[in-house]
Motif scaffolding. Structure first.
Motif, PDB file in Angstrom:
ATOM      1  N   SER A 152       9.734  -4.168   0.938  1.00 28.79           N
ATOM      2  CA  SER A 152      10.229  -5.044   1.974  1.00 28.79           C
ATOM      3  C   SER A 152      10.551  -4.249   3.239  1.00 28.79           C
ATOM      4  CB  SER A 152      11.471  -5.773   1.483  1.00 28.79           C
ATOM      5  OG  SER A 152      12.560  -4.905   1.369  1.00 28.79           O
ATOM      6  N   MET A 153      10.719  -4.944   4.325  1.00 30.44           N
ATOM      7  CA  MET A 153      11.009  -4.302   5.606  1.00 30.44           C
ATOM      8  C   MET A 153      12.355  -3.584   5.572  1.00 30.44           C
ATOM      9  SD  MET A 153       9.936  -3.493   8.417  1.00 30.44           S
ATOM     10  CE  MET A 153      10.065  -3.297  10.135  1.00 30.44           C
ATOM     11  N   ILE A 154      13.319  -4.133   4.867  1.00 28.54           N
ATOM     12  CA  ILE A 154      14.631  -3.490   4.776  1.00 28.54           C
ATOM     13  C   ILE A 154      14.506  -2.137   4.074  1.00 28.54           C
ATOM     14  CG2 ILE A 154      16.905  -3.641   3.674  1.00 28.54           C
ATOM     15  CD1 ILE A 154      16.769  -6.673   4.264  1.00 28.54           C
ATOM     16  N   ILE A 155      13.726  -2.091   3.011  1.00 31.46           N
ATOM     17  CA  ILE A 155      13.523  -0.839   2.274  1.00 31.46           C
ATOM     18  C   ILE A 155      12.815   0.187   3.161  1.00 31.46           C
ATOM     19  CG2 ILE A 155      12.350   0.217   0.297  1.00 31.46           C
ATOM     20  CD1 ILE A 155      14.771  -1.498  -0.509  1.00 31.46           C
ATOM     21  N   ALA A 156      11.760  -0.237   3.846  1.00 32.42           N
ATOM     22  CA  ALA A 156      11.020   0.670   4.734  1.00 32.42           C
ATOM     23  C   ALA A 156      11.920   1.185   5.853  1.00 32.42           C
ATOM     24  CB  ALA A 156       9.795  -0.029   5.306  1.00 32.42           C
ATOM     25  N   SER A 157      12.730   0.303   6.431  1.00 31.48           N
ATOM     26  CA  SER A 157      13.645   0.709   7.507  1.00 31.48           C
ATOM     27  C   SER A 157      14.679   1.711   7.004  1.00 31.48           C
ATOM     28  CB  SER A 157      14.360  -0.512   8.088  1.00 31.48           C
ATOM     29  OG  SER A 157      13.432  -1.408   8.637  1.00 31.48           O
ATOM     30  N   LEU A 201       4.058  -2.271  -5.194  1.00 32.32           N
ATOM     31  CA  LEU A 201       4.101  -0.902  -4.679  1.00 32.32           C
ATOM     32  C   LEU A 201       2.985  -0.684  -3.664  1.00 32.32           C
ATOM     33  CD1 LEU A 201       5.333   2.039  -5.198  1.00 32.32           C
ATOM     34  CD2 LEU A 201       3.400   2.320  -6.747  1.00 32.32           C
ATOM     35  N   GLU A 202       1.775  -1.020  -4.051  1.00 28.84           N
ATOM     36  CA  GLU A 202       0.617  -0.835  -3.172  1.00 28.84           C
ATOM     37  C   GLU A 202       0.687  -1.765  -1.961  1.00 28.84           C
ATOM     38  OE1 GLU A 202      -2.988  -1.066  -5.482  1.00 28.84           O
ATOM     39  OE2 GLU A 202      -2.266   0.480  -6.856  1.00 28.84           O
ATOM     40  N   ARG A 203       1.143  -2.997  -2.179  1.00 25.63           N
ATOM     41  CA  ARG A 203       1.255  -3.939  -1.065  1.00 25.63           C
ATOM     42  C   ARG A 203       2.250  -3.452  -0.023  1.00 25.63           C
ATOM     43  NH1 ARG A 203       4.886  -8.972  -1.759  1.00 25.63           N
ATOM     44  NH2 ARG A 203       6.317  -7.286  -1.300  1.00 25.63           N
ATOM     45  N   ASP A 204       3.453  -3.065  -0.483  1.00 26.15           N
ATOM     46  CA  ASP A 204       4.487  -2.635   0.452  1.00 26.15           C
ATOM     47  C   ASP A 204       4.079  -1.357   1.184  1.00 26.15           C
ATOM     48  OD1 ASP A 204       5.963  -4.809  -0.272  1.00 26.15           O
ATOM     49  OD2 ASP A 204       7.551  -3.687  -1.284  1.00 26.15           O
ATOM     50  N   PHE A 205       3.506  -0.407   0.469  1.00 27.02           N
ATOM     51  CA  PHE A 205       3.061   0.812   1.132  1.00 27.02           C
ATOM     52  C   PHE A 205       1.996   0.488   2.175  1.00 27.02           C
ATOM     53  CE2 PHE A 205       0.368   4.541   1.675  1.00 27.02           C
ATOM     54  CZ  PHE A 205       1.320   5.492   2.009  1.00 27.02           C
ATOM     55  N   GLY A 206       1.069  -0.371   1.819  1.00 25.00           N
ATOM     56  CA  GLY A 206       0.021  -0.765   2.766  1.00 25.00           C
ATOM     57  C   GLY A 206       0.582  -1.458   3.997  1.00 25.00           C
ATOM     58  N   LEU A 207       1.589  -2.287   3.804  1.00 25.32           N
ATOM     59  CA  LEU A 207       2.201  -2.996   4.928  1.00 25.32           C
ATOM     60  C   LEU A 207       2.925  -2.061   5.890  1.00 25.32           C
ATOM     61  CD1 LEU A 207       3.767  -6.158   3.220  1.00 25.32           C
ATOM     62  CD2 LEU A 207       1.965  -6.126   4.946  1.00 25.32           C
ATOM     63  N   PHE A 208       3.566  -1.027   5.366  1.00 24.32           N
ATOM     64  CA  PHE A 208       4.440  -0.199   6.190  1.00 24.32           C
ATOM     65  C   PHE A 208       3.900   1.195   6.481  1.00 24.32           C
ATOM     66  CE2 PHE A 208       7.226  -3.262   3.977  1.00 24.32           C
ATOM     67  CZ  PHE A 208       7.499  -4.040   5.091  1.00 24.32           C
ATOM     68  N   ARG A 209       2.743   1.511   5.976  1.00 22.25           N
ATOM     69  CA  ARG A 209       2.170   2.848   6.190  1.00 22.25           C
ATOM     70  C   ARG A 209       2.061   3.182   7.680  1.00 22.25           C
ATOM     71  NH1 ARG A 209      -3.644   4.955   3.900  1.00 22.25           N
ATOM     72  NH2 ARG A 209      -3.627   6.939   5.006  1.00 22.25           N
ATOM     73  N   ARG A 210       1.526   2.281   8.475  1.00 23.14           N
ATOM     74  CA  ARG A 210       1.375   2.555   9.910  1.00 23.14           C
ATOM     75  C   ARG A 210       2.731   2.692  10.592  1.00 23.14           C
ATOM     76  NH1 ARG A 210      -2.368  -1.589  12.481  1.00 23.14           N
ATOM     77  NH2 ARG A 210      -1.843  -0.383  14.319  1.00 23.14           N
ATOM     78  N   ASP A 217      18.004  17.237  -1.690  1.00 24.39           N
ATOM     79  CA  ASP A 217      17.068  17.043  -0.581  1.00 24.39           C
ATOM     80  C   ASP A 217      16.420  15.665  -0.593  1.00 24.39           C
ATOM     81  OD1 ASP A 217      17.536  19.660   0.200  1.00 24.39           O
ATOM     82  OD2 ASP A 217      15.808  20.445  -0.909  1.00 24.39           O
ATOM     83  N   PHE A 218      16.652  14.903  -1.658  1.00 25.87           N
ATOM     84  CA  PHE A 218      15.968  13.628  -1.839  1.00 25.87           C
ATOM     85  C   PHE A 218      16.955  12.478  -2.000  1.00 25.87           C
ATOM     86  CE2 PHE A 218      13.255  16.951  -3.607  1.00 25.87           C
ATOM     87  CZ  PHE A 218      12.078  16.735  -2.917  1.00 25.87           C
ATOM     88  N   VAL A 219      16.513  11.311  -1.547  1.00 28.64           N
ATOM     89  CA  VAL A 219      17.259  10.073  -1.753  1.00 28.64           C
ATOM     90  C   VAL A 219      16.340   9.103  -2.474  1.00 28.64           C
ATOM     91  CG1 VAL A 219      18.297   8.085  -0.588  1.00 28.64           C
ATOM     92  CG2 VAL A 219      18.717  10.393   0.284  1.00 28.64           C
ATOM     93  N   LEU A 220      16.843   8.497  -3.530  1.00 24.21           N
ATOM     94  CA  LEU A 220      16.095   7.462  -4.244  1.00 24.21           C
ATOM     95  C   LEU A 220      16.474   6.107  -3.688  1.00 24.21           C
ATOM     96  CD1 LEU A 220      16.479   8.471  -7.997  1.00 24.21           C
ATOM     97  CD2 LEU A 220      14.413   8.605  -6.622  1.00 24.21           C
ATOM     98  N   ILE A 221      15.482   5.302  -3.373  1.00 21.64           N
ATOM     99  CA  ILE A 221      15.720   3.914  -2.989  1.00 21.64           C
ATOM    100  C   ILE A 221      15.032   3.057  -4.036  1.00 21.64           C
ATOM    101  CG2 ILE A 221      15.351   2.114  -1.273  1.00 21.64           C
ATOM    102  CD1 ILE A 221      15.272   4.295   0.875  1.00 21.64           C
ATOM    103  N   LEU A 222      15.816   2.286  -4.757  1.00 25.42           N
ATOM    104  CA  LEU A 222      15.270   1.439  -5.809  1.00 25.42           C
ATOM    105  C   LEU A 222      15.032   0.045  -5.262  1.00 25.42           C
ATOM    106  CD1 LEU A 222      17.590   2.514  -8.759  1.00 25.42           C
ATOM    107  CD2 LEU A 222      15.383   3.480  -8.085  1.00 25.42           C
TER     108      LEU A 222
END
Length: 129
Positions: free
Chosen positions: A1-6, A29-38, A113-118
Motif C-alpha cells: 500500500s501507499m502508506i507502507i511505501a511512504s 508482494l509483486e503488485r505493490d513492488f510494481g506499483l511503487f518501484r518508480r 541497520d534494518f527496519v522490518l515493516i510488516l
C-alpha cells in the motif's frame, strides 16, 4: 500500500536505515513492488562517502522468476543487504536473519541497520478469534 511505501521511504531517507517490507502473499508482494518501484527510484540518498545515489529497491522472487527476469537488477532470490528497500516474503526475511545468527561469528549489531515493516500483519501472524 501507499502508506507502507511512504513509511519505507521515510525510514531510508530520514532515519538512514534499510527496510525489509514483508508481505505474506506473493501476488500482493509483486503488485505493490510494481506499483511503487518508480516512486522508490525517484528518491536519492546520501551514501557513506557523501555522494548522492539513487534509492535502490529490490524484490525477492523465486529462482525461476529470477531466471526469467531478463537481467532486471531489482529482482533478487534472497534479501539483498545492499538494497535500501527490499520487498520480500516472510520466508526470505527469516532466512536472511537466521543466516546472520548462524554464522561463525554472528554480528547481531548488524540488525540495527534494518527496519522490518510488516504489511498485512494479521495474515502473517494468523487469524485470531
Amino acid at each position: 500500500s501507499m502508506i507502507i511505501a511512504s513509511l519505507a521511504i521515510y525510514v531510508v531517507v530520514a532515519l538512514k536505515k534499510k527496510v525489509h517490507v514483508v508481505v505474506d502473499d506473493e501476488t500482493l508482494l509483486e503488485r505493490d513492488f510494481g506499483l511503487f518501484r518508480r516512486l522508490f527510484e525517484s528518491f536519492e540518498i546520501t551514501d557513506n562517502d557523501g555522494q548522492r545515489v539513487p534509492l535502490r529497491a529490490a524484490l525477492c522472487v523465486s529462482e525461476e522468476q529470477l531466471a526469467g527476469g531478463k537481467g532486471d537488477p531489482s529482482l533478487v532470490a534472497r534479501v539483498d543487504p545492499e538494497a535500501h528497500v527490499c520487498y520480500c516474503e516472510a520466508k526470505h526475511v527469516l532466512s536472511f536473519y537466521a543466516s546472520t545468527a548462524r554464522s561463525e561469528k554472528p554480528d547481531f549489531a548488524r540488525y540495527s541497520d534494518f527496519v522490518l515493516i510488516l504489511d498485512e500483519v494479521d495474515a502473517l501472524l494468523g487469524r485470531c478469534c
